[in-house]
Design an enzyme around this catalytic site. Sequence first.
Site: not given
Length: 310
Positions: A138, A141-142
């Site tokens: 992701c 997200c990261d």
Amino acid sequence: MSEEKKTNYDVIVIGAGPGGMTAAMYASRADLSVLMLDRGIYGGNLNNTAEIENYTGFKSVQGPDLAKQMYEGATQFGADYAYGAVEKVELIGDEKQVTTDMGETFTAKALVIATGSDQRKLGVPGESEFSGRGVSYCAVCDGAFFKGKNLIVVGGGDSAVEEGAFLTQLAAKVTVLVRSDKLRAQPIVQDKAFKNPKMEFVYNTSVTEIVGDEMAVTGVKTVNNQTGETGEIAADGVFIYVGNVPMTEPFKDLGILNEKGWVETDEKMATKVPGIFAVGDVRNTVLRQVATAVGDGAIAGQQVYKYLEG
Ligand code: NAP
């Protein structure tokens, strides 16, 4: 005195991605009682998508922003929302009984399966060991953990190329490892990526191992699929986008899945079990997009109403 929790509905929608949220909106707007159940936050794969530029009405929209707007629309006519990963679906006469990992049981006259798909794992040594320590699925997200770093993206589809491009906003360089000699991403996505000076594409190359030290990922071992030559590429993070697998484990005994695990439906989104419908990425379908999931959801929401009307 606390109000008793409602457990019986006209319709339970399992999964609150674009397809599920649309089905919930249509069904609740038709005055049916609706529960949306999801194992996490609403939005499904929208939450893993940085930018969407092929959803009608938006020139460009961030996945999580679109998820929030869809949720507001989906719940405006009274649909309930509850957390819980569905573990089991049982048919009791015409009724459908759904049990979650929270130990809760809900019943409904109709079900809409909208559980979508999960990202396929690469299946190489080091992948699970370094998950969360440099291995990610992701970018949204990261990505922020990798400012100014060198990253590897594995895959050659729309997700790999688009999320790789997103990562160049943060990373110093993104190397995309493609196992064949060409990308599968749409031409417009490819063209944009080829113009990105921070993106490099390495073809005919598979990852055989993700390596690291006691802290985090340090790189990947590779093999050239044409020459058999092996190598190693240094990197601080590895983002894996190698396709999807259906999330249909709880439905495997219902006789509605094909041999690859996707749900079979007709054009009314009905499965062969009366009162069970399916929408979006979880279906055996030719195109998996936000737009198609939303279209499926509209049909299912309306067909559920017709089914319950008899
Ligand atoms: P995908 O289209 O199935 O592509 C998967 C990619 O991963 C392919 O390049 C495949 O290579 C590669 N791959 C598979 N297994 C691999 C392995 N073990 N090692 C290395 N590479 C491997 O998956 P996706 O990109 O996640 O997209 C899924 C669906 O969502 C597609 O229908 C896509 O069009 C859609 N999507 C659309 C958009 C958009 O419209 N903007 C954005 C994201 C996703 P091969 O080609 O060699 O098989």
